[in-house]
Design a protein around this motif. Sequence first.
Motif, PDB file in Angstrom:
ATOM      1  N   ASN A 135      -4.054 -11.079  11.823  1.00 41.87           N
ATOM      2  CA  ASN A 135      -3.497  -9.917  12.340  1.00 41.87           C
ATOM      3  C   ASN A 135      -2.024  -9.595  11.962  1.00 41.87           C
ATOM      4  O   ASN A 135      -1.678  -8.289  11.792  1.00 41.87           O
ATOM      5  N   THR A 136      -1.391 -10.729  11.927  1.00 42.62           N
ATOM      6  CA  THR A 136       0.088 -10.503  11.482  1.00 42.62           C
ATOM      7  C   THR A 136       0.010  -9.868  10.090  1.00 42.62           C
ATOM      8  O   THR A 136       0.814  -8.847   9.423  1.00 42.62           O
ATOM      9  N   ASP A 137      -0.744 -10.514   9.122  1.00 39.42           N
ATOM     10  CA  ASP A 137      -0.795 -10.157   7.607  1.00 39.42           C
ATOM     11  C   ASP A 137      -1.668  -8.964   7.369  1.00 39.42           C
ATOM     12  O   ASP A 137      -1.368  -8.559   6.319  1.00 39.42           O
ATOM     13  N   PHE A 138      -2.838  -8.984   8.072  1.00 31.45           N
ATOM     14  CA  PHE A 138      -3.813  -7.993   7.622  1.00 31.45           C
ATOM     15  C   PHE A 138      -4.245  -7.065   8.792  1.00 31.45           C
ATOM     16  O   PHE A 138      -5.160  -6.009   8.483  1.00 31.45           O
ATOM     17  N   GLY A 139      -3.990  -7.153   9.937  1.00 35.50           N
ATOM     18  CA  GLY A 139      -4.250  -6.438  11.083  1.00 35.50           C
ATOM     19  C   GLY A 139      -3.608  -5.201  11.200  1.00 35.50           C
ATOM     20  O   GLY A 139      -2.433  -4.965  10.859  1.00 35.50           O
ATOM     21  N   ILE A 140      -4.287  -4.281  11.856  1.00 32.29           N
ATOM     22  CA  ILE A 140      -3.378  -2.901  12.267  1.00 32.29           C
ATOM     23  C   ILE A 140      -4.008  -2.563  13.799  1.00 32.29           C
ATOM     24  O   ILE A 140      -5.220  -2.309  14.087  1.00 32.29           O
ATOM     25  N   ASP A 141      -3.024  -2.503  14.634  1.00 32.28           N
ATOM     26  CA  ASP A 141      -3.141  -2.251  15.810  1.00 32.28           C
ATOM     27  C   ASP A 141      -3.331  -0.584  16.151  1.00 32.28           C
ATOM     28  O   ASP A 141      -2.950   0.176  14.958  1.00 32.28           O
ATOM     29  N   THR A 151      -2.205   5.022  14.098  1.00 30.10           N
ATOM     30  CA  THR A 151      -1.554   6.406  14.230  1.00 30.10           C
ATOM     31  C   THR A 151      -0.388   6.829  13.376  1.00 30.10           C
ATOM     32  O   THR A 151      -0.399   7.584  12.939  1.00 30.10           O
ATOM     33  N   ALA A 152       0.538   5.691  13.308  1.00 35.86           N
ATOM     34  CA  ALA A 152       1.682   5.961  12.457  1.00 35.86           C
ATOM     35  C   ALA A 152       1.346   6.011  10.900  1.00 35.86           C
ATOM     36  O   ALA A 152       1.795   6.899  10.063  1.00 35.86           O
ATOM     37  N   SER A 153       0.210   5.153  10.313  1.00 43.49           N
ATOM     38  CA  SER A 153      -0.019   5.012   9.070  1.00 43.49           C
ATOM     39  C   SER A 153      -1.197   5.946   8.595  1.00 43.49           C
ATOM     40  O   SER A 153      -1.368   6.200   7.199  1.00 43.49           O
ATOM     41  N   GLY A 154      -2.124   6.328   9.512  1.00 48.14           N
ATOM     42  CA  GLY A 154      -3.438   6.807   9.017  1.00 48.14           C
ATOM     43  C   GLY A 154      -4.521   6.039   8.465  1.00 48.14           C
ATOM     44  O   GLY A 154      -5.666   6.236   8.219  1.00 48.14           O
ATOM     45  N   LEU A 155      -4.095   4.676   8.747  1.00 49.82           N
ATOM     46  CA  LEU A 155      -5.246   3.749   8.487  1.00 49.82           C
ATOM     47  C   LEU A 155      -5.961   3.223   9.634  1.00 49.82           C
ATOM     48  O   LEU A 155      -5.715   3.552  10.707  1.00 49.82           O
ATOM     49  N   ASP A 156      -7.109   2.800   9.261  1.00 49.16           N
ATOM     50  CA  ASP A 156      -8.236   2.579  10.283  1.00 49.16           C
ATOM     51  C   ASP A 156      -7.441   1.332  11.249  1.00 49.16           C
ATOM     52  O   ASP A 156      -7.033   0.288  10.564  1.00 49.16           O
ATOM     53  N   GLU A 157      -7.769   1.260  12.564  1.00 49.16           N
ATOM     54  CA  GLU A 157      -7.504   0.272  13.365  1.00 49.16           C
ATOM     55  C   GLU A 157      -8.302  -1.030  13.059  1.00 49.16           C
ATOM     56  O   GLU A 157      -9.654  -1.050  12.660  1.00 49.16           O
ATOM     57  N   THR A 158      -7.649  -2.248  12.722  1.00 46.29           N
ATOM     58  CA  THR A 158      -8.478  -3.419  12.359  1.00 46.29           C
ATOM     59  C   THR A 158      -7.906  -4.585  13.180  1.00 46.29           C
ATOM     60  O   THR A 158      -6.573  -4.828  13.133  1.00 46.29           O
ATOM     61  N   ASN A 159      -9.058  -5.476  13.814  1.00 47.43           N
ATOM     62  CA  ASN A 159      -8.545  -6.601  14.319  1.00 47.43           C
ATOM     63  C   ASN A 159      -9.398  -7.631  13.919  1.00 47.43           C
ATOM     64  O   ASN A 159     -10.796  -7.748  13.655  1.00 47.43           O
TER      65      ASN A 159
END
Length: 275
Positions: free
Chosen positions: A197-203, A208-216
């Motif tokens: 999640n450090t390398d490829f996750g999105i909390d 919200t800030a990037s517009g990318l899908d949340e990813t765990n």
Amino acid sequence: MKKVTGLLLALCTSALCFQTALAQEEKAALVPLPSLDDFTRGQDGWAFGLGLGVEYESAYEGSDEFGFEIQPAGAVQWRRGDDIFFFAGEALGWRGLRSDTWLLEAIVGFEEGREEGDSDDGRLDGLGDTEEGVEFALQARRAFDADWRYWLDGRVVAGENGNLGIFGVGRRFGEQIDGSGSELSVVAVFHDSDLANTDFGIDAAQATASGLDETNLDGGFRSIGVHYNYRNYINDNWQVFVEALYERYSNDISDSPIARNNYEAEVGVGFIYIF
């Protein structure tokens, strides 16, 4: 006369072979693998190598942007028998040869963080920066024979951002024992959920800030990779090296919005002056 000439030729050939073998023995690397720096020339005491390399590589892990980067090369080493202590870049470590077929290594160093600015195309905007952290690595290589023609590799890397496990098999080409020649290895890489999640996750905040899908992401299989190393002596002091890496990500990693490519690749070439 032919017998005398043949005898002299045989004696000269034997002497040349002996001198060549003796010269190689004097410069024998701790382990004759091109992937491992050894500037000691087979002698106890201090050894120094200093140089530069140019790499063409991914801008960050999973990036579809590539660029050139200049990197320092070389190390400060101290050898005593079958043990070498070294300082290279941001890493301090030890490696030791045991029973001619076991190479053990311990390293403490820093892992590079990722910055939003690493993407010139703005692909990381809103994700923030991941900080550089301390990491510890333990490695064991087991050769099938004392000539290190084939070997197995196991490595565990523990860091502030997560943990990594690497398992591989390698093949060395050439007959040199001074660490020159070429080498090819295939490795399987595993990571825990923290590093994934450090390398490829999105909390949620990053989404919200990037517009990318949340990813765990869960821990597990990360990638399969191929690594090639080449090293050669131009003369007594100058050494040239080449390395290339291709890493193919697992489906879970490839599905992350951060991974614009399903692979990471780099190739580098450089020169080192051995004092």
